[in-house]
Design a protein around this motif. Sequence first.
Motif, PDB file in Angstrom:
ATOM      1  N   ALA A  97       0.816  -1.215   0.000  1.00  0.00           N
ATOM      2  CA  ALA A  97       0.000   0.000   0.000  1.00  0.00           C
ATOM      3  C   ALA A  97       0.848   1.262   0.000  1.00  0.00           C
ATOM      4  N   ALA A  98       2.134   1.160  -0.277  1.00  0.00           N
ATOM      5  CA  ALA A  98       3.036   2.304  -0.140  1.00  0.00           C
ATOM      6  C   ALA A  98       2.699   3.438  -1.103  1.00  0.00           C
ATOM      7  N   HIS A  99       2.115   3.130  -2.238  1.00  0.00           N
ATOM      8  CA  HIS A  99       1.825   4.182  -3.215  1.00  0.00           C
ATOM      9  C   HIS A  99       0.431   4.785  -3.045  1.00  0.00           C
ATOM     10  N   TYR A 100      -0.327   4.332  -2.050  1.00  0.00           N
ATOM     11  CA  TYR A 100      -1.648   4.910  -1.805  1.00  0.00           C
ATOM     12  C   TYR A 100      -1.505   6.262  -1.117  1.00  0.00           C
ATOM     13  N   ILE A 101      -2.620   6.986  -1.019  1.00  0.00           N
ATOM     14  CA  ILE A 101      -2.600   8.324  -0.432  1.00  0.00           C
ATOM     15  C   ILE A 101      -3.476   8.335   0.821  1.00  0.00           C
ATOM     16  N   GLY A 102      -2.994   8.989   1.866  1.00  0.00           N
ATOM     17  CA  GLY A 102      -3.790   9.197   3.073  1.00  0.00           C
ATOM     18  C   GLY A 102      -3.851   7.986   3.976  1.00  0.00           C
ATOM     19  N   ARG A 103      -5.027   7.785   4.586  1.00  0.00           N
ATOM     20  CA  ARG A 103      -5.170   6.715   5.566  1.00  0.00           C
ATOM     21  C   ARG A 103      -5.100   5.333   4.931  1.00  0.00           C
ATOM     22  N   SER A 104      -5.424   5.226   3.673  1.00  0.00           N
ATOM     23  CA  SER A 104      -5.326   3.904   3.042  1.00  0.00           C
ATOM     24  C   SER A 104      -3.877   3.454   2.942  1.00  0.00           C
ATOM     25  N   ARG A 105      -2.958   4.369   3.191  1.00  0.00           N
ATOM     26  CA  ARG A 105      -1.548   4.010   3.201  1.00  0.00           C
ATOM     27  C   ARG A 105      -1.045   3.759   4.621  1.00  0.00           C
ATOM     28  N   ASN A 106      -1.567   4.509   5.577  1.00  0.00           N
ATOM     29  CA  ASN A 106      -1.006   4.492   6.933  1.00  0.00           C
ATOM     30  C   ASN A 106      -1.804   3.669   7.928  1.00  0.00           C
ATOM     31  N   CYS A 107      -3.102   3.528   7.739  1.00  0.00           N
ATOM     32  CA  CYS A 107      -3.958   2.821   8.681  1.00  0.00           C
ATOM     33  C   CYS A 107      -4.103   1.369   8.219  1.00  0.00           C
ATOM     34  N   TYR A 108      -3.716   0.439   9.072  1.00  0.00           N
ATOM     35  CA  TYR A 108      -3.659  -0.970   8.661  1.00  0.00           C
ATOM     36  C   TYR A 108      -5.020  -1.508   8.263  1.00  0.00           C
ATOM     37  N   SER A 109      -6.058  -1.215   9.039  1.00  0.00           N
ATOM     38  CA  SER A 109      -7.369  -1.805   8.768  1.00  0.00           C
ATOM     39  C   SER A 109      -7.919  -1.326   7.423  1.00  0.00           C
ATOM     40  N   ILE A 110      -7.591  -0.114   7.031  1.00  0.00           N
ATOM     41  CA  ILE A 110      -8.034   0.392   5.733  1.00  0.00           C
ATOM     42  C   ILE A 110      -7.103  -0.104   4.624  1.00  0.00           C
ATOM     43  N   ALA A 111      -5.815  -0.126   4.934  1.00  0.00           N
ATOM     44  CA  ALA A 111      -4.831  -0.553   3.934  1.00  0.00           C
ATOM     45  C   ALA A 111      -5.044  -2.010   3.524  1.00  0.00           C
ATOM     46  N   VAL A 112      -5.382  -2.866   4.479  1.00  0.00           N
ATOM     47  CA  VAL A 112      -5.539  -4.281   4.156  1.00  0.00           C
ATOM     48  C   VAL A 112      -6.740  -4.485   3.236  1.00  0.00           C
ATOM     49  N   ARG A 113      -7.806  -3.714   3.417  1.00  0.00           N
ATOM     50  CA  ARG A 113      -8.966  -3.813   2.523  1.00  0.00           C
ATOM     51  C   ARG A 113      -8.614  -3.374   1.108  1.00  0.00           C
ATOM     52  N   ASN A 114      -7.926  -2.229   1.017  1.00  0.00           N
ATOM     53  CA  ASN A 114      -7.573  -1.716  -0.303  1.00  0.00           C
ATOM     54  C   ASN A 114      -6.575  -2.624  -1.031  1.00  0.00           C
ATOM     55  N   VAL A 115      -5.635  -3.189  -0.292  1.00  0.00           N
ATOM     56  CA  VAL A 115      -4.649  -4.089  -0.916  1.00  0.00           C
ATOM     57  C   VAL A 115      -5.334  -5.352  -1.416  1.00  0.00           C
ATOM     58  N   HIS A 116      -6.226  -5.913  -0.636  1.00  0.00           N
ATOM     59  CA  HIS A 116      -6.927  -7.128  -1.066  1.00  0.00           C
ATOM     60  C   HIS A 116      -7.779  -6.869  -2.304  1.00  0.00           C
ATOM     61  N   ARG A 117      -8.444  -5.712  -2.334  1.00  0.00           N
ATOM     62  CA  ARG A 117      -9.249  -5.377  -3.509  1.00  0.00           C
ATOM     63  C   ARG A 117      -8.344  -5.185  -4.743  1.00  0.00           C
ATOM     64  N   ALA A 118      -7.191  -4.528  -4.555  1.00  0.00           N
ATOM     65  CA  ALA A 118      -6.266  -4.318  -5.667  1.00  0.00           C
ATOM     66  C   ALA A 118      -5.715  -5.642  -6.184  1.00  0.00           C
ATOM     67  N   LEU A 119      -5.433  -6.572  -5.289  1.00  0.00           N
ATOM     68  CA  LEU A 119      -4.928  -7.876  -5.712  1.00  0.00           C
ATOM     69  C   LEU A 119      -5.997  -8.666  -6.473  1.00  0.00           C
ATOM     70  N   ALA A 120      -7.253  -8.511  -6.066  1.00  0.00           N
ATOM     71  CA  ALA A 120      -8.344  -9.177  -6.788  1.00  0.00           C
ATOM     72  C   ALA A 120      -8.487  -8.610  -8.199  1.00  0.00           C
ATOM     73  N   TYR A 121      -8.385  -7.279  -8.327  1.00  0.00           N
ATOM     74  CA  TYR A 121      -8.447  -6.657  -9.649  1.00  0.00           C
ATOM     75  C   TYR A 121      -7.271  -7.101 -10.524  1.00  0.00           C
ATOM     76  N   ALA A 122      -6.092  -7.227  -9.913  1.00  0.00           N
ATOM     77  CA  ALA A 122      -4.911  -7.641 -10.672  1.00  0.00           C
ATOM     78  C   ALA A 122      -5.076  -9.059 -11.205  1.00  0.00           C
ATOM     79  N   THR A 123      -5.711  -9.919 -10.409  1.00  0.00           N
ATOM     80  CA  THR A 123      -5.947 -11.291 -10.854  1.00  0.00           C
ATOM     81  C   THR A 123      -6.889 -11.314 -12.049  1.00  0.00           C
ATOM     82  N   LYS A 124      -7.965 -10.517 -11.992  1.00  0.00           N
ATOM     83  CA  LYS A 124      -8.897 -10.446 -13.118  1.00  0.00           C
ATOM     84  C   LYS A 124      -8.224  -9.847 -14.344  1.00  0.00           C
ATOM     85  N   ALA A 125      -7.375  -8.854 -14.127  1.00  0.00           N
ATOM     86  CA  ALA A 125      -6.738  -8.157 -15.244  1.00  0.00           C
ATOM     87  C   ALA A 125      -5.787  -9.061 -16.017  1.00  0.00           C
TER      88      ALA A 125
END
Length: 160
Positions: free
Chosen positions: A28-56
């Motif tokens: 999550a290092a390239h995200y902006i704001g709390r999605s980068r620094n807050c673990y509970s938000i970062a883990v959700r965004n990373v999992h969603r990004a990994l799911a999109y990458a798999t579909k892509a």
Amino acid sequence: MVFLSVVNFTRSRGPDEFWRKRRIFRLAAHYIGRSRNCYSIAVRNVHRALAYATKARKLKKQDMIDLWNTRITAACEQHNITYYTLKEGLDRANIMLDRKSLSDLASWEPRTFECLAAVAKQKVEYDGFNDGTDKNRPTGTNLKLKDVMLEAWLKENKKF
């Protein structure tokens, strides 16, 4: 670290939690704001990004197949042959080329593709194969194998 009781041992999460969180924060290092620094938000965004990458990855493969088919079909129309007839003629002539190779030849070596189309058309006519598609659809020029090949090259091969 020394634990004097079992209670303190079970409450200690130890270094494993640090490295697990670090892995998520690095993704999550390239995200902006709390999605980068807050673990509970970062883990959700990373999992969603990994799911999109798999579909892509699957969509990228399909996009490349569509691109190859478009290139081959366009080159076939230039030479007044359908894609199905080209593929059937090449298979009957034991020329095993996949879509990617045919697409590369169509875009980067049009003279080679023209020869392949002529060979496929000649083989299909020789075998008496009926395409079943509308012959008026392709708008290119009619191909003959003798027109494509050089007479000198044909004479050289007849000596052997």
